[in-house]
Design a protein around this motif. Structure first.
Motif, PDB file in Angstrom:
ATOM      1  N   THR A 179      32.966  43.417  33.135  1.00 25.34           N
ATOM      2  CA  THR A 179      34.105  43.222  34.150  1.00 25.34           C
ATOM      3  C   THR A 179      35.283  44.347  33.908  1.00 25.34           C
ATOM      4  O   THR A 179      35.597  44.816  34.798  1.00 25.34           O
ATOM      5  CB  THR A 179      34.853  41.659  33.633  1.00 25.34           C
ATOM      6  OG1 THR A 179      33.814  40.686  33.790  1.00 25.34           O
ATOM      7  CG2 THR A 179      36.127  41.447  34.424  1.00 25.34           C
TER       8      THR A 179
ATOM      9  N   GLU B 211      40.477  39.105  40.600  1.00 26.44           N
ATOM     10  CA  GLU B 211      39.092  38.575  40.960  1.00 26.44           C
ATOM     11  C   GLU B 211      38.262  39.076  42.040  1.00 26.44           C
ATOM     12  O   GLU B 211      37.189  38.886  42.097  1.00 26.44           O
ATOM     13  CB  GLU B 211      39.185  37.022  41.136  1.00 26.44           C
ATOM     14  CG  GLU B 211      39.976  36.518  42.345  1.00 26.44           C
ATOM     15  CD  GLU B 211      41.651  36.218  41.774  1.00 26.44           C
ATOM     16  OE1 GLU B 211      42.232  35.389  42.460  1.00 26.44           O
ATOM     17  OE2 GLU B 211      42.180  36.890  40.968  1.00 26.44           O
TER      18      GLU B 211
ATOM     19  N   GLY C 232      34.663  39.294  40.243  1.00 28.09           N
ATOM     20  CA  GLY C 232      34.044  38.031  40.551  1.00 28.09           C
ATOM     21  C   GLY C 232      32.686  37.905  40.307  1.00 28.09           C
ATOM     22  O   GLY C 232      31.831  36.859  39.918  1.00 28.09           O
TER      23      GLY C 232
END
Length: 459
Positions: free
Chosen positions: A310, A452, A456
């Motif tokens: 991420t 996000e 995601g």
């Protein structure tokens, strides 16, 4: 996917036939319309993760932000190149714009492909337009040398990848990214360790990892502003994207084999940061800072944790916009002073106060000051690295301090202090240039309100 791909392809005949008077206006307008249309990809309702338009082209939460970034960059490259290309013959202007459009088509096909071999072909195809832009429209006499470095470094890393992919096709019977993650990989052996390295080296050269990074500063320094923008913002991200995709398949081998590459990446953060502190050339300094940031991305990807992945994706998107913005600002300064030497361009704040504001925001974003997404990406990678091994905090911490040092040094050297006599009476900055910087910095600031969109895939 075709909603974006077909209008992008149709830009090419439009560039060829349109009247000279409307060439830049229409191309910029249409490419900006395509960029706005691409925002549709960010709204994904797919439960499986893949939003498919055909067997070979699909989007998921990992490829979507990179696809949107690629589309967003084309109108910005048109805006940035307009000034220094208007003096060239019309045919050369058309060829330049066609090359940028063809590059965007290749990038959309690379990030959108579901077959690894198609991704490989498009990964290699991006070389051709980039090489032509660097070697034909580069600023200095060293541009052919830079193009040679760029070509041979990338090709030397890519040929082992092709062989590794053909072996993978023979063993598993498929190279589809959707199916591959559910297939069994062979038992580890010496041959498989070489195969593992072959799969990754092409992407590590493209990122680039410290040690195989020499092509990047050369290519950046010699390239025109559009070449530098697309190199920093998108082409380096092809390496990170390819690594994330292929590591899903390689995971049983990665645990021990990744150690030397993680060490190189972490050491590279400190080394390239230190090199930035002694640079006299502005574009070279920004190029080396890209190597430092991408080293952090490589380390985050190689430890293979959700937080690492991420952080890597967030840092890739944020760095793409900020680094491209810095190259645009460097070009604005270069077009007026005709020098990239830091010492010769100081005191600009007195002459261009608004441009100094953009320099300040971009420099702070580069050193990952809150609330920029750069900080979010770096923190996530550093946290996951610390969780993986405690001593890594020393290397990442020192790297962060050095990054802050050279970012502030770059700002102070170019903007503060008394303006030297040779920079008096410069042409004022244009609205076009301010719009260009705003279109870079606005997404960076807005992304932190809805991160996000970038992460995601992992959560």
């Amino acid at each position: 996917m075709l909603k974006i791909l077909i209008p992008t392809v149709m830009l090419i005949p439009m560039i060829l036939v349109i009247n000279k008077k409307w060439l830049w206006t229409t191309t910029t307008y249409q490419s900006f319309t395509i960029a706005m249309l691409s925002l549709i990809w960010l709204k994904s309702d797919s439960e499986t993760g893949w939003g498919s338009s055909s067997t070979y082209l699909a989007t998921d939460a990992l490829s979507t932000p990179l696809l949107v970034l690629s589309c967003w960059l084309l109108p910005l490259m048109m805006l940035a190149s307009q000034n220094h290309l208007t003096t060239e013959p019309l045919a050369r202007q058309r060829v330049f714009m066609m090359l940028l459009t063809v590059l965007q088509v290749f990038l959309i096909l690379a990030f959108g492909s579901t077959e690894i071999i198609m991704f490989y072909v498009m990964f290699e195809a991006t070389l051709i337009p980039t090489l032509m832009v660097i070697t034909r429209w580069g600023n200095q006499k060293e541009r052919l040398n830079a193009g040679t470095y760029f070509l041979f470094y990338t090709l030397a890393g890519s040929l082992p990848l092709l062989i590794a992919l053909l072996i993978l096709q023979k063993d598993t019977g498929t190279l589809s990214m959707i199916i591959m993650q559910h297939t069994d990989t062979p038992n580890p052996s010496w041959g498989d360790k070489i195969w593992w390295a072959g799969c990754l080296i092409a992407f590590l050269v493209k990122m680039p990892l410290y040690g195989v990074h020499l092509w990047l500063p050369k290519a950046h320094v010699e390239a025109p502003v559009a070449g530098s923008m697309v190199l920093a913002a998108v082409l380096l991200k092809l390496g990170g994207y390819g690594m994330i995709r292929i590591l899903v398949i390689l995971s049983p081998f990665t645990k021990e084999l990744a150690y030397p590459f993680i060490i190189l990446a972490l050491w590279g953060i400190i080394m390239t940061g230190s090199i930035c502190l002694r640079q006299t050339d502005l574009k070279s300094m920004i190029a080396y800072s890209s190597v430092s940031h991408m080293g952090l991305v490589a380390a985050g990807i190689l430890i293979q944790t959700p937080w690492g992945f991420t952080g890597a994706v967030i840092l890739m998107i944020a760095h793409g916009l900020v680094s491209s913005c810095l190259f645009c600002l460097a070009n604005t300064s270069y077009e007026r002073t005709h020098s990239r030497t830091l010492l010769l361009a100081r005191g600009m704040q007195l002459i261009f106060p608004l441009a100094a504001t953009w320099w300040f925001i971009a420099s702070l974003a580069n050193l990952a000051l809150p609330p920029m997404p750069n900080l979010m990406g770096e923190l996530m990678i550093m946290t996951s690295m610390f969780n993986w091994s405690n001593p890594t905090i020393i290397l990442t911490g020192v790297g962060t301090l050095i990054t802050a040092g050279y970012s502030l040094y770059m700002y102070l050297m170019t903007q503060r202090g008394p303006a030297p006599l040779h920079v008096m009476g410069l042409e004022p900055t244009h609205t076009r240039e301010h719009l260009l910087i705003v279109l870079h910095l606005t997404p960076v600031i807005l992304l932190i309100t809805k991160p996000e969109l970038m992460w995601g895939w992992c959560f």
